[in-house]
Design a protein around this motif. Structure first.
Motif, short mmCIF file in Angstrom:
data_model
loop_
_atom_site.label_atom_id
_atom_site.label_comp_id
_atom_site.label_asym_id
_atom_site.label_seq_id
_atom_site.Cartn_x
_atom_site.Cartn_y
_atom_site.Cartn_z
N GLY A 228 -11.98 -3.49 -2.32
CA GLY A 228 -11.17 -4.15 -1.31
C GLY A 228 -11.00 -5.62 -1.57
N ILE A 233 -4.36 -2.90 -1.43
CA ILE A 233 -5.20 -1.93 -0.73
C ILE A 233 -4.40 -0.65 -0.56
N PHE A 239 -10.85 0.26 3.15
CA PHE A 239 -11.59 -0.28 4.27
C PHE A 239 -12.49 0.76 4.93
N GLU A 453 -6.80 -0.48 8.73
CA GLU A 453 -5.67 -0.61 7.81
C GLU A 453 -4.52 0.30 8.22
N THR A 474 -5.86 -9.35 5.19
CA THR A 474 -7.18 -8.71 5.06
C THR A 474 -8.26 -9.77 5.07
N SER A 497 -8.43 -5.64 8.79
CA SER A 497 -7.05 -5.99 8.43
C SER A 497 -6.24 -6.10 9.71
#
Length: 712
Positions: A228, A233, A239, A453, A474, A497
């Motif tokens: 990450g 991502i 995450f 996310e 993020t 995020s």
């Protein structure tokens, strides 16, 4: 006897030693596993394999289960593990390093369950040692030192009991059985040896920890790094994995000592989306030179009232080359020649092997304060980039219009989307059971639950369908303020995020559509223990691993200055004189320290003899003053017998002292022996202490005579 013959083939002649050896070996493996697990970097499959194998072996040692008797079974399981490796690599972990780690744990667990011979036990000892070495490479923290002590205790117990077991199983050995309290006595001996070795190695562990870390960096890779916070991502793969890890990744302390609750630690901003991943295209970064460890970014016009904050960040070893900031950084103090800054404001640095520390002067806006002044328009290139979309499921734009129905401004639309996502969808860290072609549509219309996310991606994409420029940011949530150390502790589980939307009324504005985690939080006792553990680890990192020469010199200067202020000039001068050799020549001081430690180690074997010599000389001086005790007569007589034994005259047990004195051939020695024997009888049986000085003088004269060979 075949040394590789299974123990089950014949009853052990010393069952207590065998049982103790098995438990000690199991403890050695468990300590190595716990040291490795304390790094927080083992995944669920590795934990399951290790714990299942340890529990299975413990049941075998306790007699609850029988060890596998078939010789073909280990081969079958080994083949199955090797066949599982490509499946794991291609479909499960999707990482070669993680797949190799899984294979290693599976094979080690298989060996642990099926071990029967001395060769198998040798393999298990090597596996435990490798676990400890890997733990040292991954995270030599205070918890590692505790598990190192436990590992050392079980290692000593294993090798000691293993030697007893080997001797007892040997053909020529006469093994005793029925020894009382064998386990207790051997445990006490192992503990005493462990404490002694820990005491000896503590000097090197505290004096040379940075050297050991540098050596590890040269001969092996750095710690396993968290995924990450890179330039991209992928939904579902980043995450969710990070947030299940409670390892501290960042410590922050303001120079004013206040808490930074409620802030976001912003790292990267990602503006391009291809349907399953957010990314920032390379080649658009600008290089900024750091002049004398200081980078001035300038003070941009502030749209809202806020506060200026200066803080220090200690960033641990994670996969990112991104720095994290609270608010808008205006000046950075960092020991690097340069940094890279993206168009979205992210600041990157070259990856470093042991983390990085930097100080920041930032401005943190008050989000509730009214906007002041006019908002500059968003550049057209950034606007087009923040509106670009891949082909989408047609239900997503329709859902965005439904959620924002009735809103008149873009600001109202953004707030409505944030509220609906928080209210209508659930939070979970559980990953989807299988990959899906469209993860965003699956989240919005099928699963309706996910982690941050998914929420940030859904809101950013729906904002773009409404013509509102947006991007995904993020970083981390604020973390927890440790009142013991004064540091803000940010853990991997704080990874987060969120959305940044550009609104004409307020510019780039932060929105967080993720609902709160229903399972978040811990009890007061658990939180307190966590803070104490973090304080201990912070002490270890700051005052052991990172306590270099500049910090030692700074501490010496502060103590010296404090001494002057308090008027303790003599103590201050003494401290300065004592610290001067270390400040002038740290290498020579370290050499002298090593020499002193080595001399102390060499003095340990001869310490009993030195102690006896000192006591004897003190007793002689006491006797010369006529202050001896009746028991000193025996000591002087035994000293005389030792002198005579070196000359070849040994007293048989059948002769009295007087008969032995008369048996020595006539000479100056025999005269001295007769006088000493007479004085001994007067002192020992007559209680005449005044003859003690005469005995000492006669003994000195006897010891000065040339040795005469003879036989009594």
């Amino acid at each position: 006897m075949d040394r590789h013959k299974p123990l089950e083939a014949s009853p052990a002649p010393f069952p207590a030693a065998e049982r103790f050896f098995q438990f000690s070996l199991l403890g050695m493996l468990a300590a190595g596993y716990l040291a490795l697990a304390s790094s927080g970097l083992l995944d669920r499959l590795a934990h399951i394999a290790a714990l299942l194998a340890l529990a299975w072996r413990a049941a075998i040692v306790l007699g609850w289960l029988r060890a596998p008797s078939s010789d073909r079974m280990p081969g079958i399981f080994t083949l199955a593990a090797l066949l599982f490796f490509p499946v794991d690599y291609l479909y499960l972990s999707a990482s070669l390093a993680v797949a190799v780690l899984h294979l290693t744990f599976l094979l080690a667990g298989l060996k642990l369950v099926t071990a029967k011979t001395d060769r198998d036990y040798g393999y298990l000892k090597a596996i435990a040692a490798m676990e400890l070495v890997m733990a040292a490479m991954l995270g030599p923290g205070l918890s590692f030192f505790a598990f190192l002590a436990l590992f050392l205790f079980f290692t000593i117990a294993t090798f000691a009991s293993g030697e007893i077991r080997r001797s007892a199983n040997a053909r020529s050995a006469t093994a005793r059985s029925g020894v009382r309290f064998f386990e207790r006595r051997l445990s006490s001996l192992s503990f005493a040896l462990c404490c002694g070795i820990l005491t000896l190695m503590a000097g090197m562990f505290f004096v040379l920890p940075r050297t050991a870390r540098a050596a590890m960096g040269r001969f092996g890779a750095g710690r396993y790094r968290l995924p990450g916070f890179t330039r991209e991502i992928k939904l579902g793969d980043e995450f969710g994995e990070i947030k299940q890890n409670s390892r501290p990744v960042m410590h922050v302390r303001t120079y004013g000592g206040e808490s930074l609750a409620g802030v976001y630690w912003r790292g990267a901003s990602l503006s391009q989306f291809d349907g399953s991943r957010w990314f920032s295209p390379p080649g658009r970064d600008m290089t900024l030179r750091v002049d004398h460890d200081t980078l001035i970014l300038g003070r941009a016009p502030h749209l809202r009232h806020g506060r200026d904050v200066a803080y220090r960040v200690q960033l641990e070893e994670i996969a990112a080359d991104t720095l994290f900031f609270a608010g808008t950084p205006e000046a950075i103090n960092i020991n690097l020649p340069g940094v890279y800054i993206s168009r979205g404001g992210s600041i990157r640095v070259p990856r470093l092997p042991n983390g990085i520390a930097y100080s920041v002067y930032s401005f943190i806006e008050d989000p509730g304060a009214p906007v002041q002044g006019a908002i500059a328009p968003l550049p057209e290139a950034m606007r087009q980039e923040a509106l670009e979309l891949p082909p989408l499921d047609p239900r997503i734009p329709a859902l965005a219009r439904t959620m924002t129905e009735g809103a008149r401004t873009n600001e109202e639309r953004a707030h409505l989307l944030q509220q609906r996502l928080r209210r209508d969808y659930g939070y979970t860290l559980q990953l989807p059971s299988a990959p899906v072609a469209d993860p965003l549509a699956n989240f919005l219309f099928v699963r309706k639950k996910g982690h941050c996310e998914y929420f940030a991606s859904a809101m950013a994409v729906m904002l773009r369908t409404l013509g509102i420029p947006s991007r995904v940011a993020t970083g981390f949530q604020s973390g927890v303020f440790n009142t013991i150390t004064g540091w803000q502790v940010v853990r991997a589980s704080d990874a987060h995020s969120w959305v940044e939307a550009w609104l004409p009324s307020s510019g780039w504005t932060t929105f967080d559509p993720t609902p709160s985690d229903p399972n978040a939080g811990s009890s007061e006792i658990t939180g307190r223990i966590s803070m104490l553990a973090d304080a201990a680890d912070e002490f270890w990192q700051n005052w052991v691993l990172s306590y270099d020469l500049p910090r030692q010199s700074a501490l010496a200067s502060r103590i010296e200055e404090s001494g002057r202020i308090l008027g303790l000039s003599r103590i201050s001068g003494w401290f300065s004189a004592a610290a001067a050799p270390f400040n002038r020549a740290p290498r020579s001081a370290a050499i002298w320290l090593v020499v002193a430690v080595g001399a102390a180690i060499l003095a340990i074997p001869i310490w009993p003899a030195l102690k006896a010599l000192v006591r004897r000389r003190a007793g002689v001086r006491r006797l010369q003053r006529g202050e001896g005790q009746i028991s000193d007569a025996t000591m002087l007589y035994e000293r005389m017998l030792a002198v005579l034994a070196r000359s070849g005259f040994r007293r048989p047990a059948s002769l009295t002292p007087a008969e032995f004195a008369r048996a020595i051939p006539l000479s100056e020695m025999s005269v001295l022996v007769e006088d000493l024997t007479a004085a001994y009888n007067e002192f020992r049986f007559g209680g005449r202490r005044e003859v003690a000085p005469r005995m000492v003088r006669l003994l000195d004269r006897l010891e000065s005579l040339p040795r005469a060979r003879g036989r009594a």
